[in-house]
Write a protein that holds these residues in place. Structure first.
Motif, short mmCIF file in Angstrom:
data_model
loop_
_atom_site.label_atom_id
_atom_site.label_comp_id
_atom_site.label_asym_id
_atom_site.label_seq_id
_atom_site.Cartn_x
_atom_site.Cartn_y
_atom_site.Cartn_z
N ALA A 74 -126.79 -4.18 12.72
CA ALA A 74 -127.78 -5.24 12.79
C ALA A 74 -129.04 -4.83 13.54
O ALA A 74 -130.10 -5.42 13.37
CB ALA A 74 -127.17 -6.47 13.45
N GLY A 75 -128.95 -3.80 14.37
CA GLY A 75 -130.04 -3.50 15.27
C GLY A 75 -131.18 -2.68 14.72
O GLY A 75 -132.15 -2.42 15.44
N ARG A 76 -131.10 -2.22 13.47
CA ARG A 76 -132.19 -1.41 12.94
C ARG A 76 -132.38 -1.70 11.45
O ARG A 76 -131.44 -2.06 10.75
CB ARG A 76 -131.92 0.07 13.18
N PRO A 77 -133.62 -1.51 10.93
CA PRO A 77 -133.89 -1.78 9.51
C PRO A 77 -133.09 -0.84 8.62
O PRO A 77 -132.75 0.29 9.00
CB PRO A 77 -135.39 -1.51 9.37
N LEU A 78 -132.80 -1.31 7.41
CA LEU A 78 -132.13 -0.51 6.39
C LEU A 78 -133.18 -0.03 5.40
O LEU A 78 -133.88 -0.83 4.79
CB LEU A 78 -131.06 -1.32 5.68
N VAL A 79 -133.27 1.30 5.23
CA VAL A 79 -134.30 1.90 4.38
C VAL A 79 -133.69 2.37 3.07
O VAL A 79 -132.60 2.96 3.05
CB VAL A 79 -134.96 3.10 5.09
N ALA A 80 -134.38 2.11 1.97
CA ALA A 80 -134.03 2.64 0.65
C ALA A 80 -135.27 3.26 0.05
O ALA A 80 -136.39 2.81 0.31
CB ALA A 80 -133.49 1.55 -0.26
N MET A 81 -135.08 4.32 -0.74
CA MET A 81 -136.20 4.92 -1.47
C MET A 81 -136.20 4.44 -2.91
O MET A 81 -137.27 4.29 -3.52
CB MET A 81 -136.10 6.45 -1.42
N CYS A 82 -135.03 4.21 -3.48
CA CYS A 82 -134.92 3.77 -4.87
C CYS A 82 -135.34 2.31 -5.00
O CYS A 82 -134.75 1.44 -4.36
CB CYS A 82 -133.49 3.95 -5.35
N PRO A 83 -136.36 1.99 -5.80
CA PRO A 83 -136.78 0.60 -5.95
C PRO A 83 -135.68 -0.32 -6.47
O PRO A 83 -135.59 -1.48 -6.07
CB PRO A 83 -137.94 0.68 -6.95
N ASP A 117 -129.97 -11.51 8.17
CA ASP A 117 -131.38 -11.33 8.51
C ASP A 117 -131.73 -9.85 8.69
O ASP A 117 -132.78 -9.51 9.25
CB ASP A 117 -131.75 -12.12 9.76
N LEU A 118 -130.86 -8.98 8.19
CA LEU A 118 -131.14 -7.54 8.23
C LEU A 118 -132.41 -7.25 7.44
O LEU A 118 -132.57 -7.70 6.31
CB LEU A 118 -129.96 -6.78 7.62
N GLU A 119 -133.32 -6.47 8.01
CA GLU A 119 -134.54 -6.10 7.30
C GLU A 119 -134.26 -4.93 6.38
O GLU A 119 -133.75 -3.89 6.82
CB GLU A 119 -135.65 -5.74 8.29
N ILE A 120 -134.57 -5.09 5.10
CA ILE A 120 -134.33 -4.04 4.09
C ILE A 120 -135.71 -3.62 3.57
O ILE A 120 -136.43 -4.43 2.98
CB ILE A 120 -133.45 -4.57 2.95
N ILE A 121 -136.08 -2.36 3.78
CA ILE A 121 -137.45 -1.94 3.49
C ILE A 121 -137.48 -0.63 2.72
O ILE A 121 -136.55 0.18 2.78
CB ILE A 121 -138.30 -1.82 4.77
N HIS A 122 -138.55 -0.43 1.99
CA HIS A 122 -138.78 0.80 1.25
C HIS A 122 -139.33 1.86 2.21
O HIS A 122 -139.98 1.55 3.22
CB HIS A 122 -139.77 0.56 0.11
#
Length: 285
Positions: A74-83, A117-122
């Motif tokens: 929960a403490g850090r954003p989750l990053v994805a590269m694939c749209p 409320d996890l932030e999921i970002i590119h």
């Protein structure tokens, strides 16, 4: 590399970046290390469920996405590269917010909480927020002289279900422009390439790809730079026209600008040789 504070992010590679687009993953991880962006891969992640699973069983695909979300701290954003992964993980999160009983059942199934409320970002969002100053400080190879089409594809172009989300259109131009590259505006940057229809109905995909490549050729672009591994594959594999334009992953161009020297390992995986573009950059330098 300049002394910069390391920033930690969770990272979901997805199936394509772990297999057919491994060059995208390798170059992105290298660029991230140079910039002090620590991408911590989710342990024991699985397919996000966005492709065949979604068409076969929505409950199965939702559970697959939910399991990945349950693995993310929960403490850090989750990053994805694939749209596609980004879109589906965000979409699943919205569903789990609205359907409390479904979320509770899946939490019990996986024996872990799911942070809604996890932030999921590119990855481009990470660069836009935290990396522009780091880019300037760590750039080692100028991209001046490179004319490229910033090809986002349709999934990053605000899917209707996620219309309120920020997808940072124009950030590829901002990032690569800061490194000297020139975006070609008069080409099809958001036109759908056919996506997964490439596997089942290539006769539908080929005309779409031809139109995109033709627009880049007409604009006298040196290459296209994609934000999507599936788009990159389709634009190379389904192009049967005489125009053969290199198709780079965004992360490859980024890593090149940051001084990566092992790009030959990435480029041998391309169907259209991208090395002429690199030689042009060398001459311009």
């Amino acid at each position: 590399m300049n002394d910069v504070r390391q920033l930690d992010f969770s990272y979901f590679p997805g199936c394509s970046l772990a297999t057919t687009a491994a060059e995208s993953n390798r170059s992105m991880m290298q660029a991230a290390r140079i910039l002090g962006l620590n991408l911590i891969e989710l342990e024991d992640w699985n397919c996000c469920g966005s492709s065949s699973a979604q068409t076969m069983c929505k409950n199965l695909s939702l559970a697959m996405a939910a399991r990945n979300l349950s693995l993310a701290p929960a403490g850090r954003p989750l990053v994805a590269m694939c749209p596609r992964c980004l879109h589906y993980l965000r979409s699943a999160q919205e569903c789990l917010k609205a359907e409390v009983e479904t979320r509770e059942a899946l939490e019990e199934k996986w024996r872990r909480p799911i942070t809604t409320d996890l932030e999921i970002i590119h990855f481009m969002e990470v660069l836009a927020r935290y990396g522009l100053d780091r880019l300037q400080a760590n750039a080692r190879r100028s991209l001046k002289g490179m004319r490229y089409v910033p090809y986002y594809g349709c999934t990053l172009f605000r899917p209707p279900r996620l219309a309120k989300e920020k997808y940072f259109q124009g950030e590829m131009e901002n990032i690569l422009g800061a490194l000297g590259a020139q975006a070609v505006p008069d080409a099809l940057s958001y036109r759908c390439c056919g996506s997964f229809l490439s596997a089942t109905d290539p006769e539908i995909v080929t005309p779409l790809v031809q139109e995109i490549i033709a627009s880049a050729a007409a604009a006298k672009a040196d290459c296209l730079v994609t934000a999507c591994a599936m788009c990159q594959l389709n634009l190379e594999m389904r192009n049967t026209s005489k125009a053969k334009i290199p198709i780079f992953h965004f992360s490859e161009i980024l890593a090149l600008a940051l001084g990566a020297e092992d790009y030959e390992e990435w480029f041998i995986r391309h169907l259209v040789d991208p090395r002429p573009v690199i030689r042009k950059l060398s001459r311009a330098a």
